[in-house]
Design a protein around this motif. Structure first.
Motif, mmCIF file in Angstrom:
data_model
loop_
_atom_site.group_PDB
_atom_site.id
_atom_site.type_symbol
_atom_site.label_atom_id
_atom_site.label_comp_id
_atom_site.label_asym_id
_atom_site.label_seq_id
_atom_site.Cartn_x
_atom_site.Cartn_y
_atom_site.Cartn_z
ATOM 1 N N THR A 28 111.715 30.148 123.068
ATOM 2 C CA THR A 28 111.192 31.330 122.373
ATOM 3 C C THR A 28 110.853 31.048 120.920
ATOM 4 O OG1 THR A 28 113.434 32.055 121.809
ATOM 5 C CG2 THR A 28 112.473 32.899 123.863
ATOM 6 N N VAL A 29 110.040 31.938 120.365
ATOM 7 C CA VAL A 29 109.649 31.860 118.965
ATOM 8 C C VAL A 29 109.466 33.285 118.444
ATOM 9 C CG1 VAL A 29 107.172 31.729 119.504
ATOM 10 C CG2 VAL A 29 108.016 30.823 117.337
ATOM 11 N N ILE A 60 110.793 20.289 115.572
ATOM 12 C CA ILE A 60 110.981 18.959 116.159
ATOM 13 C C ILE A 60 112.417 18.794 116.647
ATOM 14 C CG2 ILE A 60 110.963 16.480 115.666
ATOM 15 C CD1 ILE A 60 108.675 16.999 113.708
ATOM 16 N N LYS A 61 113.361 19.302 115.861
ATOM 17 C CA LYS A 61 114.763 19.224 116.263
ATOM 18 C C LYS A 61 115.017 20.011 117.544
ATOM 19 C CE LYS A 61 119.440 19.926 114.443
ATOM 20 N NZ LYS A 61 120.236 20.397 113.267
ATOM 21 N N SER A 62 114.348 21.152 117.694
ATOM 22 C CA SER A 62 114.551 21.985 118.889
ATOM 23 C C SER A 62 114.027 21.312 120.150
ATOM 24 C CB SER A 62 113.853 23.340 118.711
ATOM 25 O OG SER A 62 112.437 23.210 118.807
ATOM 26 N N LEU A 63 113.102 20.363 120.012
ATOM 27 C CA LEU A 63 112.518 19.704 121.178
ATOM 28 C C LEU A 63 113.493 18.797 121.910
ATOM 29 C CD1 LEU A 63 108.960 18.750 119.863
ATOM 30 C CD2 LEU A 63 109.524 20.508 121.510
ATOM 31 N N LYS A 64 114.620 18.477 121.265
ATOM 32 C CA LYS A 64 115.598 17.600 121.911
ATOM 33 C C LYS A 64 116.079 18.187 123.234
ATOM 34 C CE LYS A 64 117.366 15.477 117.673
ATOM 35 N NZ LYS A 64 118.564 15.254 116.805
ATOM 36 N N TYR A 88 108.900 36.025 121.515
ATOM 37 C CA TYR A 88 108.138 35.730 122.721
ATOM 38 C C TYR A 88 108.545 34.347 123.232
ATOM 39 C CZ TYR A 88 104.912 39.386 121.100
ATOM 40 O OH TYR A 88 104.362 40.578 120.668
ATOM 41 N N SER A 89 108.439 34.155 124.534
ATOM 42 C CA SER A 89 108.516 32.801 125.077
ATOM 43 C C SER A 89 107.143 32.176 124.881
ATOM 44 C CB SER A 89 108.886 32.814 126.562
ATOM 45 O OG SER A 89 107.809 33.327 127.340
ATOM 46 N N PHE A 90 107.095 30.859 124.804
ATOM 47 C CA PHE A 90 105.803 30.199 124.646
ATOM 48 C C PHE A 90 104.919 30.439 125.873
ATOM 49 C CE2 PHE A 90 108.378 27.587 121.678
ATOM 50 C CZ PHE A 90 107.620 27.789 120.532
#
Length: 394
Positions: free
Chosen positions: A348-349, A323-327, A217-219
């Motif tokens: 997505t998650v 946290i790394k994906s937030l870059k 899903y997308s957030f």
């Protein structure tokens, strides 16, 4: 232990081993220590494999231990005059850490000390007994007075040597030191237990969420952005974001920010089960709220839908992979970085079934409960040490 609270003798501690009596002697730090030498004035260089610096940042005040995981070597002429020796106490003389102290242990190995440190060598008394007096309220009151006389906090060697120290028989000093050092070693062990549990939790969280099977899903499909203002002043409890604890009462972290009561009408309402996007993206930037209250209007409130089990993403949002994906959606520099929520919502998650989510939560919550219990044990021991430092010394 003997309780001497009603003892009329002036220089007698409140709490004492029963086999000892008589007054303690009052003297100056400089009377029982030699040296009070300043450290070498040299910069630091990468570790050369042999010579080590000891720095303020290497000393853990809470546990009185030396941590050399980030080792550096002194860049300058090395002489034995600047080597820390057995029975030496190091004292910080300038800056915000003025008053901080450390008792050298042989297990630390060969260490050089820097210009910001003063070395005092204890001669005829138990060095741990003297060192313990540098952790009492009496000592820190003295440090506060001595270091507040100018814009830059600092205490020089002559001033340190004038600090009042109480002494007793070497037998009594040894017994008090043995008790306190054993308790301190237990606190150090407890710290290690807690740190290991935190590492275990982090590894398990990363593994559980990265290997989760389910729908993608997308957030944006899982969250609704809400900006409900506190217009009717229904709530007055202000919440703040915490990395480990999520949204907590501002009063619980001793933050007292003055504001007009009417201004909280612009604060946003956070409801139990919501997630809050705060400004500290390097900590994850997302805090789960297990309570209802209000928070800064600068925060973004996310309300999850029924696909997400209560609190399921709270651990995921502080995991290293997340946290790394937030870059990809974080902008700005240093602590001023901010998350572009609109862009993040399109990321997505993988979301397993709610039953599987509950199973994952149960595993992580079990570790959290263990961490809570170990932290409670640490707090009890720390309070015990504080009590003994207050009552076993004058």
């Amino acid at each position: 232990m003997a309780d001497n609270k009603n003892n009329n003798e002036r220089n007698v501690p409140h709490l004492r081993f029963p086999e000892f009596s008589g007054e303690w002697k009052k003297c100056k730090f400089g009377d029982i220590a030699t040296g009070f030498d300043y450290g070498m004035n040299a910069a630091a260089k990468p570790f050369d494999g042999e010579n080590k610096y000891i720095r303020i940042t290497d000393i853990d005040e809470a546990s009185s231990t030396y941590n050399d995981k980030d080792i550096v070597s002194p860049d300058g002429r090395l002489t034995d005059n600047y080597v820390v020796n057995d029975r030496d106490i190091l004292l910080v003389r300038t800056g915000a850490s003025t008053g901080k102290s450390y008792l050298y242990r042989k297990s630390d190995g060969k260490l050089y000390y820097a210009g910001f440190l003063i070395r005092a060598n204890i001669t005829e008394h138990n060095p741990y007994f003297v060192f313990s007096q540098l952790h009492t309220h009496r000592y820190w009151r003295w440090v506060s007075i001595m270091s507040a006389r100018s814009g830059q906090p600092g205490i020089n060697s002559q001033e340190y040597s004038s600090f009042p120290i109480f002494t007793t028989s070497l037998h009594e000093e040894n017994k008090i030191s043995t008790l306190l050092s054993l308790l301190n070693e237990r606190i150090v062990t407890q710290n290690k237990i807690i740190e290991d549990l935190k590492k275990l939790k982090s590894a398990i969280v990363d593994k559980l969420y990265s290997s989760a099977k389910g729908e993608t899903y997308s957030f944006r499909q899982l969250f609704e952005v809400v900006n409900e203002k506190n217009k009717k002043l229904i709530y007055s409890n202000v919440l703040s974001a915490s990395q480990e604890l999520g949204m907590i009462e501002r009063s619980d972290i001793n933050i007292d920010i003055k504001f007009e009561q009417n201004s909280i009408s612009e604060y946003k309402i956070v409801r139990k089960g919501d997630y809050v996007v705060h400004l500290r993206s390097f900590q994850g930037g997302f805090a789960f709220s297990d309570r209802t209250g209000i928070c800064s209007p600068a925060y973004t409130i996310l309300h999850p839908n029924d696909l997400v089990a209560y609190g399921y993403l709270s651990h995921f949002f502080i995991s290293k992979p997340f946290i790394k994906s937030l870059k990809l959606v974080t902008y700005g520099i240093r602590d001023g970085r901010s998350i572009n929520v609109d862009e993040w919502l399109d990321m997505t998650v993988t979301l397993p079934t709610k039953r599987e989510q509950s199973h994952i939560l149960a595993i992580i919550n079990a570790i959290d409960n263990k961490l809570h219990n170990e932290n409670q044990i640490h707090n009890y021991m720390f309070r015990q040490r504080t009590y003994l430092l207050k009552t076993m010394f004058i």
